[in-house]
Write a protein that holds these residues in place. Sequence first.
Motif, PDB file in Angstrom:
ATOM      1  N   ALA A 107      -8.501   6.022  -2.042  1.00 47.45           N
ATOM      2  CA  ALA A 107      -8.419   7.484  -1.828  1.00 47.45           C
ATOM      3  C   ALA A 107      -7.221   8.097  -2.563  1.00 47.45           C
ATOM      4  O   ALA A 107      -7.389   9.065  -3.311  1.00 47.45           O
ATOM      5  CB  ALA A 107      -8.356   7.788  -0.328  1.00 47.45           C
ATOM      6  N   PRO A 108      -6.010   7.510  -2.445  1.00 44.83           N
ATOM      7  CA  PRO A 108      -4.890   8.095  -3.210  1.00 44.83           C
ATOM      8  C   PRO A 108      -5.157   8.106  -4.708  1.00 44.83           C
ATOM      9  O   PRO A 108      -4.857   9.081  -5.408  1.00 44.83           O
ATOM     10  CB  PRO A 108      -3.711   7.182  -2.843  1.00 44.83           C
ATOM     11  N   PHE A 109      -5.788   7.044  -5.243  1.00 39.44           N
ATOM     12  CA  PHE A 109      -6.052   7.005  -6.692  1.00 39.44           C
ATOM     13  C   PHE A 109      -7.086   8.048  -7.082  1.00 39.44           C
ATOM     14  O   PHE A 109      -7.039   8.639  -8.159  1.00 39.44           O
ATOM     15  CB  PHE A 109      -6.513   5.602  -7.127  1.00 39.44           C
ATOM     16  N   LYS A 135       7.041   5.820 -15.032  1.00 36.86           N
ATOM     17  CA  LYS A 135       7.260   7.110 -15.689  1.00 36.86           C
ATOM     18  C   LYS A 135       5.868   7.708 -15.927  1.00 36.86           C
ATOM     19  O   LYS A 135       5.078   7.194 -16.720  1.00 36.86           O
ATOM     20  CB  LYS A 135       8.003   6.894 -17.023  1.00 36.86           C
ATOM     21  N   GLY A 136       5.573   8.738 -15.140  1.00 38.33           N
ATOM     22  CA  GLY A 136       4.261   9.354 -15.295  1.00 38.33           C
ATOM     23  C   GLY A 136       4.203  10.154 -16.583  1.00 38.33           C
ATOM     24  O   GLY A 136       5.131  10.887 -16.901  1.00 38.33           O
ATOM     25  N   LYS A 137       3.122   9.916 -17.349  1.00 37.67           N
ATOM     26  CA  LYS A 137       3.001  10.691 -18.602  1.00 37.67           C
ATOM     27  C   LYS A 137       1.631  11.359 -18.548  1.00 37.67           C
ATOM     28  O   LYS A 137       1.269  11.926 -17.515  1.00 37.67           O
ATOM     29  CB  LYS A 137       3.153   9.744 -19.809  1.00 37.67           C
ATOM     30  N   GLU A 138       0.839  11.187 -19.590  1.00 36.27           N
ATOM     31  CA  GLU A 138      -0.505  11.785 -19.502  1.00 36.27           C
ATOM     32  C   GLU A 138      -1.327  10.999 -18.470  1.00 36.27           C
ATOM     33  O   GLU A 138      -0.936   9.898 -18.070  1.00 36.27           O
ATOM     34  CB  GLU A 138      -1.183  11.752 -20.871  1.00 36.27           C
ATOM     35  N   ILE A 159       0.850  -1.202   0.000  1.00 31.70           N
ATOM     36  CA  ILE A 159       0.000   0.000   0.000  1.00 31.70           C
ATOM     37  C   ILE A 159       0.883   1.249   0.000  1.00 31.70           C
ATOM     38  O   ILE A 159       0.644   2.207  -0.743  1.00 31.70           O
ATOM     39  CB  ILE A 159      -0.977  -0.007   1.191  1.00 31.70           C
ATOM     40  N   GLU A 160       1.951   1.217   0.786  1.00 29.34           N
ATOM     41  CA  GLU A 160       2.910   2.330   0.721  1.00 29.34           C
ATOM     42  C   GLU A 160       3.492   2.423  -0.687  1.00 29.34           C
ATOM     43  O   GLU A 160       3.572   3.502  -1.279  1.00 29.34           O
ATOM     44  CB  GLU A 160       4.043   2.136   1.737  1.00 29.34           C
ATOM     45  N   ALA A 161       3.857   1.251  -1.245  1.00 28.67           N
ATOM     46  CA  ALA A 161       4.435   1.226  -2.596  1.00 28.67           C
ATOM     47  C   ALA A 161       3.470   1.838  -3.615  1.00 28.67           C
ATOM     48  O   ALA A 161       3.841   2.702  -4.415  1.00 28.67           O
ATOM     49  CB  ALA A 161       4.763  -0.218  -2.986  1.00 28.67           C
ATOM     50  N   GLY A 162       2.209   1.434  -3.531  1.00 28.57           N
ATOM     51  CA  GLY A 162       1.209   1.964  -4.462  1.00 28.57           C
ATOM     52  C   GLY A 162       0.999   3.447  -4.298  1.00 28.57           C
ATOM     53  O   GLY A 162       0.764   4.172  -5.271  1.00 28.57           O
ATOM     54  N   ILE A 197       1.389   6.188  -7.313  1.00 30.52           N
ATOM     55  CA  ILE A 197       0.308   7.117  -7.653  1.00 30.52           C
ATOM     56  C   ILE A 197       0.807   8.556  -7.589  1.00 30.52           C
ATOM     57  O   ILE A 197       0.506   9.373  -8.468  1.00 30.52           O
ATOM     58  CB  ILE A 197      -0.910   6.888  -6.723  1.00 30.52           C
ATOM     59  N   ALA A 198       1.626   8.857  -6.598  1.00 28.41           N
ATOM     60  CA  ALA A 198       2.175  10.227  -6.482  1.00 28.41           C
ATOM     61  C   ALA A 198       3.038  10.558  -7.696  1.00 28.41           C
ATOM     62  O   ALA A 198       2.973  11.665  -8.249  1.00 28.41           O
ATOM     63  CB  ALA A 198       2.992  10.349  -5.202  1.00 28.41           C
TER      64      ALA A 198
END
Length: 457
Positions: free
Chosen positions: A323-325, A300-303, A250-253, A257-258
């Motif tokens: 909630a984070p998502f 790698k965050g993109k769009e 959950i920490e990893a996810g 997400i961040a």
Amino acid sequence: MICGSEKNSYFKSQNLKILGQGKLNGIVEISGAKNSALVLMAASLLTNERITLENVPRLTDIEKMGHILKYLGVNLVDKNNKLEIDSKNVSITEELPYELVNGLRASFFCIGALLSKFGKAKVPLPGGCNIGSRPIDEHINGLKALGAEIIIKKGIVVAKIKEKKNKLHGTHIKLKCPSVGATETLIMAASLAEGRTTIENAAREPEIQDLCQMLNKMGARIYDSGKEKIIIDGVNKLVGCAHKVIPDRIEAGTFLIAAAATGSSITISPVIPNHLEAVTNKLQESGSKITIKGNSITIKGKEIRGVNIDTAPFPGFPTDLQAPFTALMTIANGESKITETIFENRMNHIHLLNKMGASIKLNKNVAHIKGVKTIKGMDLVGSDLRSSAALIIAGIIAKGNSKIYGLEHLDRGYENFESKLKMLGIKITREFNKRSFTEKEYKITSDPEDIPKRRAA
Ligand code: EPZ
């Protein structure tokens, strides 16, 4: 150490100040899993020999579970991320005091171990919390099926083994829902029972598999953990062992997400990739690039495209990352729908995100989100562990500064969260305000208007 009266002001006098529109870059080390370490600590009650747990995260929930074990007479040596637990002098003459177990649901999971090892147990009802009523009927019904007599009086669950020979007996149990905690309670109780127990519709979470791995190291005979039907052949005695807690998925996810939310590229390690499959699949569907190499994941965050999520028991999308998502989806291109199917009250972050400028319509446990260009930084109060993490992600995304209060929730489940984010390049600091708010100034609401306009420390 938070204790005594400071505890009441602890969460009022601290906040995380976040400079928005941050970027993450680098490698972040994932801590041991809170929800595994807690149940492994409870399982240590099943033996008189020493249990050594490694990779234990330093969290307030772990500290609370340590106090509970010590109250029972356990000798617990805390060596930073390693615990040495010795239960040979445990006595259960009186019940666990409510103030010790209140707010730590995992404390209730001790009941299966105590009952099976000592023939009786007295544990206060865990009560509800911010995300739902949290019933325990599955725990109780399963323990009764194993031969326990259970009465609940004045909020205390008093359990004892009916049979003279003071042993539970194996049986077939079919859970009405795949409850993580109930599966764990019943596995621990059945491990010292006489004969075979099968648990149908068992929860399959990785933390349960970690528990079964440690119990089998201790001499238990548990088969098919991680499947819907688990088999436990009871044994007479369990011995000590050393066990390393699995990484916290959950920490990893939350870090993945961040990174997706800020168009960043980071690597998280150590992780067990198949514990995160539902999450990495959804992040890829939404437009991020994910690379898996051994026990690390690079994103790698993109769009950010809007995607739909229904939370579900493992291997489905975890409710703890809903909630984070949701915070990520507030700035997605297009619409998304997030449905919380596990807990009845786990949408506390929605109206806070809307106060920041998100566009979310909530209908019971379904959030319909229209992505916006940007959200604005604000002072906000987190009201449970995972919604606090969502607010921090929102603060990182937002234009301008945010202050997130209610850190007593966050510190339950994320080890060194702000220092890990700082190392990744986020401008985030924990502020210790000179004075804590008096009760009348500070209501634990999610309405930032309630935060008195005050000079920061
Ligand atoms: C565990 O809680 C986790 N906590 C939770 O993590 C997690 O969200 C949850 O599992 C689901 O994955 C720990 O492991 C300490 P459940 P648990 O029993 O065991 C219903 C976090 O943020 N139910 O699987 O309490 C219940 O109402 C925390 O780290 C019954 O009906 O969860 C819920 O709707 C939050 N009767 C559903 O099952 C019961 O006897 C799932 O609850 C038990 C549960």
